[in-house]
Design a protein around this motif. Structure first.
Motif, PDB file in Angstrom:
ATOM      1  N   LYS A 236       0.818  -1.219   0.000  1.00 32.31           N
ATOM      2  CA  LYS A 236       0.000   0.000   0.000  1.00 32.31           C
ATOM      3  C   LYS A 236       0.852   1.268   0.000  1.00 32.31           C
ATOM      4  CE  LYS A 236      -4.131  -1.992   0.325  1.00 32.31           C
ATOM      5  NZ  LYS A 236      -5.141  -1.863  -0.744  1.00 32.31           N
ATOM      6  N   THR A 237       1.955   1.246  -0.690  1.00 32.58           N
ATOM      7  CA  THR A 237       2.796   2.428  -0.821  1.00 32.58           C
ATOM      8  C   THR A 237       3.668   2.271  -2.057  1.00 32.58           C
ATOM      9  OG1 THR A 237       4.541   3.762   0.202  1.00 32.58           O
ATOM     10  CG2 THR A 237       4.548   1.416   0.711  1.00 32.58           C
ATOM     11  N   TYR A 297      -3.329  -1.534  -5.346  1.00 36.98           N
ATOM     12  CA  TYR A 297      -3.027  -0.186  -4.873  1.00 36.98           C
ATOM     13  C   TYR A 297      -2.794   0.694  -6.095  1.00 36.98           C
ATOM     14  CZ  TYR A 297      -0.620   3.648  -2.479  1.00 36.98           C
ATOM     15  OH  TYR A 297      -0.258   4.883  -1.999  1.00 36.98           O
ATOM     16  N   ASP A 354       2.620   8.847  -3.082  1.00 34.24           N
ATOM     17  CA  ASP A 354       1.640   8.286  -2.140  1.00 34.24           C
ATOM     18  C   ASP A 354       0.662   9.340  -1.623  1.00 34.24           C
ATOM     19  OD1 ASP A 354       2.390   5.622  -2.156  1.00 34.24           O
ATOM     20  OD2 ASP A 354       3.827   5.846  -0.521  1.00 34.24           O
TER      21      ASP A 354
END
Length: 424
Positions: A236-237, A297, A354
């Motif tokens: 998630k980054t 993501y 991000d």
């Protein structure tokens, strides 16, 4: 250090050219195998990795030189047979190193970055670790040391062996006939990068697939099982430095939170992903359940936002070429300051990717450091001696411009994301 830096300067353009070729065929074949920001994140990971490697920021518990001096049973010359033996031994070592990184909890932190992309393409092949600063596995080169394979042979073969692991990170090449029985192919490695239960922790070989067939870790790619890529606990980054340390940070937190003293020690050496029962209950984690329903993501980004990410990446590559070309002239400790600047820059622009609200402050800190270095040294690490003032002026312009551009995105796309989260 100097020789390896020059080798890297020659090989990185080849990798980037092949990535561009893959993008061309992706377009021609009408197959979507990459996403802009994911590719930037992958290549940025490669940038941080080569900075670490070229600057020698790693330690072998047992060096090959020591093994050779204490364990050699004979002495042999560097012939073509010697190089073949060295290649096979290095590949054998690579299989077991790779396997243990998949199977042992604390070792997984060294390798998780490579699997963190939710795509599978050539840029993904550049996702390499900066957290693996200690090499625990040099003892696996003992067969070469016993045979007396010279140090210089290992030094030549090792980087070649590493570079040969790049080409099979692609979805655009199908099965390759009889080669599937001998070497690791794109089909084999697609299986390896899968998050599907049927495929996980298979095909761990690096060049020869024979090791997997010998040691029971081989799995063929099945036409009826669609491969989903990534890791079971999604990163998630886009920030490769964060990804490098997410897993070890989780282990430290779990070891702290568990009430069992036995589990505080056990967690480091258990199978990858194992957590104490009391921690699972109290601190659940997001994980990929059904891989076919998982949403990748992929925060929305405008085309100009993506373009800026690519500009940041390639400007830092531009800086890296100068460092690697003049590493002996720049000298210590300035090469480490230079390397830190590049890594800090990668951290800053991937935080912007991000949509971190603090990305502007990170960019300002990095840029002010760059401007201070130019002021303090009178130019950019001696660049004026080789290129005149234009190189230092370009770096200074970049430092100022990046603050302005990141400021613009911070008040448009980053704020838009924050407002959307509030509304939701």
């Amino acid at each position: 250090m100097d020789l390896y830096a020059k080798v890297i300067n020659y090989t990185i353009p080849i990798f980037l050219f092949l990535i561009a070729v893959e993008h061309f065929f992706e377009w021609r074949m009408g197959r979507k195998v990459s996403r802009g920001l994911d590719s930037v994140s992958s290549i940025s990971s490669g940038v941080t990795n080569v900075v670490k490697d070229v600057l020698g920021l790693s330690l072998a518990i047992i060096s090959y030189d020591w093994l050779l001096g204490h364990m050699a049973l004979m002495s042999i010359e560097a012939t073509w047979i010697t190089y073949i033996v060295a290649f096979i031994v290095i590949d054998f070592k690579g299989y077991w190193k790779h396997r243990w990184e998949h199977e042992i909890n604390f070792l997984w932190n060294r390798h998780v970055i490579h699997h963190s992309s939710e795509e599978f393409n050539l840029s993904c092949g550049l996702r390499q670790t900066v957290s693996g600063v200690v090499d625990y596995f040099f003892f696996l080169l003992l067969p070469a040391a016993l045979l007396g394979v010279p140090v210089e042979v290992i030094a030549i073969v090792a980087p070649i062996h590493l570079f040969l692991q790049f080409w099979y990170h692609t979805r655009l090449i199908g099965k390759l006939g009889w080669l599937e029985k001998v070497i690791v192919t794109p089909s084999h490695h697609r299986v390896h990068h899968a998050v599907n239960e049927e495929y996980m922790d298979k095909n761990l070989g690096q060049i020869f697939i024979i090791w997997d067939k010998l040691f029971g870790t081989f799995q063929e790619e099945k036409p009826d099982i669609k491969i989903v890529y990534g890791i079971t606990r999604p990163a998630k980054t886009w920030n490769p430095i964060k990804i490098n340390y997410q897993h070890i940070f989780l282990l430290w937190k779990d070891a702290y939170h568990t009430k069992s003293w036995k589990d505080k020690l056990k967690i480091w050496f258990m199978k990858t992903g194992w957590r104490p029962a009391d921690v699972i209950e109290k601190y659940p984690l997001e994980s990929v359940g059904d891989p076919y329903l998982y949403q990748k993501y992929d925060p929305p980004a405008s085309s100009k936002f993506k373009a800026w990410a690519w500009i940041q990446l390639f400007f830092n590559y531009f800086l890296l070429v100068y460092l690697f070309s003049h590493i002996a002239v720049i000298g210590s400790p300035y090469i480490f300051i230079y390397g830190a600047f590049v890594v800090l820059s990668v951290y800053a622009y991937t935080e912007l990717m991000d949509r971190n609200p603090y990305a502007l402050y990170m960019e300002m800190g990095k840029s002010l450091l760059g401007l201070f270095m130019i002021y303090w040294m009178g130019d950019w690490f001696g660049a004026s001696e080789h290129f005149g003032l234009w190189y230092s002026a370009t770096v200074a312009f970049y430092c100022v411009a990046s603050i302005i551009v990141v400021g613009y995105f911070s008040f448009t796309e980053v704020n838009e994301k924050s407002q959307a989260l509030v509304r939701s």
